[in-house]
Design an enzyme around this catalytic site. Structure first.
Site, PDB file in Angstrom:
ATOM      1  N   ARG A 157       0.825  -1.282  -0.122  1.00  0.00           N
ATOM      2  CA  ARG A 157      -0.012   0.006  -0.125  1.00  0.00           C
ATOM      3  C   ARG A 157       0.872   1.230   0.090  1.00  0.00           C
ATOM      4  O   ARG A 157       0.392   2.210  -0.710  1.00  0.00           O
ATOM      5  CB  ARG A 157      -1.006  -0.086   1.218  1.00  0.00           C
ATOM      6  CG  ARG A 157      -2.013   1.101   1.359  1.00  0.00           C
ATOM      7  CD  ARG A 157      -3.162   0.851   2.394  1.00  0.00           C
ATOM      8  NE  ARG A 157      -3.859   1.880   2.517  1.00  0.00           N
ATOM      9  CZ  ARG A 157      -4.175   2.774   3.426  1.00  0.00           C
ATOM     10  NH1 ARG A 157      -3.468   2.470   4.605  1.00  0.00           N
ATOM     11  NH2 ARG A 157      -5.071   3.722   3.384  1.00  0.00           N
ATOM     12  N   HIS A 194       0.542   4.240  -2.534  1.00  0.00           N
ATOM     13  CA  HIS A 194       0.129   5.643  -2.106  1.00  0.00           C
ATOM     14  C   HIS A 194       1.400   6.651  -2.451  1.00  0.00           C
ATOM     15  O   HIS A 194       1.166   7.956  -2.756  1.00  0.00           O
ATOM     16  CB  HIS A 194      -0.239   5.822  -0.719  1.00  0.00           C
ATOM     17  CG  HIS A 194      -1.353   5.272  -0.304  1.00  0.00           C
ATOM     18  ND1 HIS A 194      -2.041   6.061   0.666  1.00  0.00           N
ATOM     19  CD2 HIS A 194      -2.124   4.338  -0.686  1.00  0.00           C
ATOM     20  CE1 HIS A 194      -3.301   5.440   0.519  1.00  0.00           C
ATOM     21  NE2 HIS A 194      -3.421   4.396   0.088  1.00  0.00           N
ATOM     22  N   HIS A 247      -6.015  -5.671  -2.817  1.00  0.00           N
ATOM     23  CA  HIS A 247      -6.885  -5.943  -1.801  1.00  0.00           C
ATOM     24  C   HIS A 247      -6.940  -7.473  -1.422  1.00  0.00           C
ATOM     25  O   HIS A 247      -7.911  -7.639  -0.413  1.00  0.00           O
ATOM     26  CB  HIS A 247      -8.246  -5.101  -2.009  1.00  0.00           C
ATOM     27  CG  HIS A 247      -8.258  -3.770  -2.029  1.00  0.00           C
ATOM     28  ND1 HIS A 247      -9.270  -3.001  -2.322  1.00  0.00           N
ATOM     29  CD2 HIS A 247      -7.126  -2.781  -1.612  1.00  0.00           C
ATOM     30  CE1 HIS A 247      -8.796  -1.592  -2.100  1.00  0.00           C
ATOM     31  NE2 HIS A 247      -7.583  -1.478  -1.779  1.00  0.00           N
ATOM     32  N   THR A 248      -6.416  -8.149  -1.988  1.00  0.00           N
ATOM     33  CA  THR A 248      -6.231  -9.833  -1.764  1.00  0.00           C
ATOM     34  C   THR A 248      -5.692  -9.732  -0.464  1.00  0.00           C
ATOM     35  O   THR A 248      -5.887 -11.019   0.139  1.00  0.00           O
ATOM     36  CB  THR A 248      -5.719 -10.437  -2.847  1.00  0.00           C
ATOM     37  OG1 THR A 248      -5.999 -11.844  -2.458  1.00  0.00           O
ATOM     38  CG2 THR A 248      -4.385 -10.507  -2.789  1.00  0.00           C
ATOM     39  N   ASP A 299      -3.511 -13.983  -3.705  1.00  0.00           N
ATOM     40  CA  ASP A 299      -4.137 -14.879  -4.800  1.00  0.00           C
ATOM     41  C   ASP A 299      -5.379 -14.219  -5.430  1.00  0.00           C
ATOM     42  O   ASP A 299      -5.437 -13.104  -5.353  1.00  0.00           O
ATOM     43  CB  ASP A 299      -4.454 -16.152  -4.134  1.00  0.00           C
ATOM     44  CG  ASP A 299      -5.575 -16.104  -3.025  1.00  0.00           C
ATOM     45  OD1 ASP A 299      -6.287 -14.972  -2.820  1.00  0.00           O
ATOM     46  OD2 ASP A 299      -5.622 -16.845  -2.209  1.00  0.00           O
TER      47      ASP A 299
END
Length: 352
Positions: free
Chosen positions: A73, A77, A206-207, A260
């Site tokens: 992340r 960002h 977002h996994t 995944d």
């Protein structure tokens, strides 16, 4: 209880929906490399760079695999605001708060910043001050994907660190919120030359990771978002009993610590956490892409790598632009600290 879509169901549905897009997507290859970056940039300057970072992150993740999502992340960002220049790493100055204090960055993990500075120290101890913090962030994000179960891939290197951080308004304007719908995502990221496949692939980050309740409780209170599975919503209400709850929950309920394609299976079951997640399956422009990734992890990995390499080159500084920070959290007090030998080395590798 709402009915769920099993993986077998997904396979059947996919054969009807994916069609020609699936075949076309497989034909793409590595995106173009920005002038000044190179696949072998540190081959002579710091030949052990990538092994130093990966070996240390392997130890870090054995203690807390959640930090993989934090580092990934951090790279997102950094790159989306004013380019992959390490500006998000800079602390605020006497003149005002830094990029880290902008609302979208308040939930960035403190430990992620510490890990980057620790990696910088290890790399500079081994090679001298020749590796930028922005390159370290890019490598750490790649290794976070791989060490949590995702694809391994090469990334072009040679980024330089920026001399300033972005303003609060610039940060807000360039980081779509979790409440954004697909139209906004496609519009905002389209300005950065990302197409629909890129957008859906990058959303697959977002996994892994967690979210604070306040990022999605607008879908629960005062009325429930009708696109959300009822059982899923009820479980979330147990975690987030009020709209302003300070609790957290995982982004991917099926495999929260494994990189995944289960995030896309979540979306097909109406179990996406954010509006920006679930609307990718609701919107006809991206629905087939979600389905394709849900049934073919290899395809997702291929498209994710493509989009990540593309993202990692957004508005990069190269050559003599910017600097190589001695401390990732602060600008150098003397921007000309690099010796002539190092400068010659950068000039030489920038021609590769």
């Amino acid at each position: 209880m709402a009915s769920s879509i099993t993986f077998t169901n997904v396979l059947v549905i996919s054969s009807l929906l994916v069609g020609s897009w699936f075949c076309a997507a497989m034909a793409q290859s590595t995106p173009p490399i920005v002038n000044g970056l190179s696949w072998t940039f540190y081959q002579s300057l710091c030949p052990n760079l990538e092994s130093i970072i990966r070996n240390q992150l392997r130890i870090e993740f054995q203690n807390d695999i959640g930090q993989a999502a934090g580092l990934l992340r951090l790279h997102f960002h950094d790159c989306f605001v004013q380019g992959c220049d390490g500006s998000v790493l800079l602390d605020g100055s006497a003149s005002g708060p830094g990029e880290q204090q902008a609302p979208p960055n308040l939930s960035l993990r403190a430990r992620a910043f510490q890990i980057i500075n620790d990696l910088r120290r290890r790399v500079h101890n081994a090679c001298g001050r020749v590796v930028s913090c922005s390159d370290i962030v890019a490598i750490a994000a790649r290794d976070s994907v791989f060490l949590s179960g995702g694809p391994d891939y090469d990334i072009p290197l040679g980024r330089r660190d920026g001399l300033s951080f972005a303003t609060r308004n610039a940060t807000l304007a360039n980081l779509p919120p979790p409440t954004a719908n697909t139209t906004r995502l496609l519009t905002d990221l389209g300005r950065k030359n990302f197409d629909a496949t890129d957008v859906v692939a990058l959303s697959g980050g977002h996994t892994i990771g967690i979210s604070h309740c306040t990022s999605f409780t607008g879908r629960l209170y005062p009325t429930q978002d009708p696109t959300m599975d009822k059982t899923f919503a009820n479980n979330l209400k147990g975690t987030c009993p009020t709209a302003n709850s300070t609790n957290t929950t995982v982004l991917d309920i099926r495999s929260p610590n494994v990189f995944d394609n289960k995030y896309y299976v979540d979306l097909m079951n109406r179990q996406g956490l954010f509006t920006s997640d679930q609307d990718l399956y609701t919107d006809r422009r991206t629905r087939d892409i979600v389905t394709g990734f849900a049934v073919n992890q290899s395809l997702f990995f291929e498209k994710f790598v493509f989009a990540m390499i593309k993202m990692s080159q957004l508005s990069v500084l190269t050559g003599t632009q910017g600097e190589i920070r001695a401390n990732c959290s602060a600008r150098n007090t003397n921007n000309n600290y690099l010796g002539s030998v190092v400068d010659e080395g950068f000039e030489a590798v920038s021609q590769l």
